[in-house]
Enzyme design. Structure first.
Site: not given
Length: 308
Positions: A64, A170, A218-219, A221-223, A226-227
Site C-alpha cells: 500500500y 481473493n 473490500w470495496s 461501495l464499489g470504489g 455507487l455514488f
C-alpha cells in the site's frame, strides 16, 4: 482535519473469528492513507477518533502506498505507543510490485514462497513499529503457491510470536478450503458490493458460512462508483439504495454497509475513507437492519432481474 463530538459516536459490535481473533465490526482500510495528506499528529487524531467509534481494526498491506503506508501509520503509533494495545493490526503479503522502493523487482508478480511471506511479515513489523501482527493475509492467489509451504511459513511466524492469526484474500472457495485444511484460517477478504455480487453465487460466502468463518469485504461501495456511475446498472442500483435510505431515514452509505452485513456469513466490511464522517456512516450501519423486502429490492437492482 475533521473532528466529531464524542456524543455523536456509536460503538459497533465485535466479530470473533475461528481461533479467537476478534475484530471490530467495521474495519478501517489504510490503502490510501498516504493520499489523505495528514501530518503525523493528525494521523494520531484520526486513529483516536476511529477507536472512539469502536473501529479498532486497521487493514494494511505491504504494497500500500508504494510500500509506504505501513511506515506512515507506524510513525503515528510512535507518537502515541499506547494506541497499539487498543487496536488490531492486519497486513497482507504476496504481491511484488515494480517500484522504486523495491529496485530488485523487475516484473510485477506474486510470491507466496515461505521466505517471502516471512520476510514481508517481518518488514511490516518494522514499518508499523510493533512486535506482532494480529492477522496476516495472503493478498492474492498465486499460480505457483504451494499450500504446504504457505502453511509452514504461517506456523513458523506463529511459533515465533510475530503473527497471531492468518487468512487469505481473493481466494476461491476451493483454494481457501485447501489451505484451511493445513492451518486454520480466520478469514477470506474479498471484493463485494451491490455492484459486484459474485461471492453470493460462486460459493465463496456459502463455503465460509459452512465453516463458520466471517469474510472481510473490500470495496463495499464499489470504489465510489455507487455514488457516481452513470451506466444503467449504477443508476438503477443507486436509485434502489436511495429509496431504502429515504424509508429508513439513514445515510446512503450506511444502508450499503447494513445490506452487506445482513448476510448470514456475517461479512466484515472495510471503510477506506479518510473522512471521519464516512467512517461514522459505516459504523451507523451496525445499529439497524433492512427488512427482507428492502434487502431484496437492492439485490434485484444489482442483478437487473427478479429472483426466479
Amino acid at each position: 482535519m475533521e473532528s466529531m463530538p464524542m456524543t455523536d459516536l456509536t460503538c459497533p459490535s465485535l466479530v470473533t473469528y475461528q481461533g479467537g481473533l476478534t475484530l471490530s465490526r467495521i474495519v478501517a482500510g489504510m490503502w490510501r492513507m498516504n493520499e489523505w495528506n495528514l501530518t503525523p499528529q493528525q494521523r494520531v487524531e484520526w486513529i483516536e477518533q476511529a477507536l472512539a467509534m469502536g473501529v479498532t481494526s486497521f487493514d494494511h498491506a505491504d504494497i500500500y502506498g508504494g510500500y509506504g503506508v505501513e511506515a506512515t501509520f507506524g510513525e503515528a503509533l510512535a507518537l502515541q505507543p499506547s494506541l497499539r494495545d487498543k487496536m488490531q493490526l492486519i497486513s497482507k503479503c504476496g504481491i511484488k510490485l515494480v517500484n522504486g522502493a523495491r529496485p530488485e523487482h523487475t516484473i510485477q508478480h506474486y510470491d507466496t514462497s515461505a521466505s517471502h511471506i516471512i520476510a514481508s511479515a517481518e518488514n511490516s513489523l518494522r514499518q508499523l513499529g510493533t512486535d506482532h501482527l494480529d492477522l496476516l493475509l495472503i493478498h492474492r492467489p498465486d499460480p505457483l503457491m504451494n499450500f504446504d509451504e504457505i502453511a509452514g511459513a504461517f506456523q513458523q511466524l506463529k511459533k515465533d510470536g510475530k503473527v497471531k492469526h492468518f487468512g487469505v484474500s481473493n481466494f476461491t472457495r476451493h483454494q481457501f478450503e485447501s489451505l484451511n485444511r493445513r492451518i486454520p484460517l480466520a478469514t477470506n477478504q474479498v471484493e463485494f458490493s451491490p455492484l459486484y455480487v459474485a461471492p453470493m453465487f460462486d460459493e465463496t460466502f456459502d463455503g465460509l458460512q459452512d465453516l463458520v468463518v466471517a469474510p472481510m469485504i473490500w470495496s463495499p461501495l464499489g470504489g465510489g462508483r455507487l455514488f457516481s456511475s452513470d451506466d444503467a446498472t449504477g443508476v438503477r442500483v443507486r436509485a434502489a439504495i436511495q429509496k431504502v435510505a429515504d424509508e429508513l431515514q439513514r445515510p446512503f452509505g450506511a444502508v450499503v454497509f447494513a445490506w452487506i452485513m445482513q448476510l448470514p456469513s456475517r461479512p466484515v466490511p472495510l471503510t477506506g475513507s479518510g473522512r471521519i464522517a464516512a467512517v461514522k456512516e459505516a459504523v451507523e450501519a451496525t445499529q439497524f437492519s433492512l427488512s427482507r423486502s428492502q434487502w431484496f429490492e437492492i439485490l434485484r437492482a444489482a442483478r437487473g432481474h427478479e429472483v426466479a
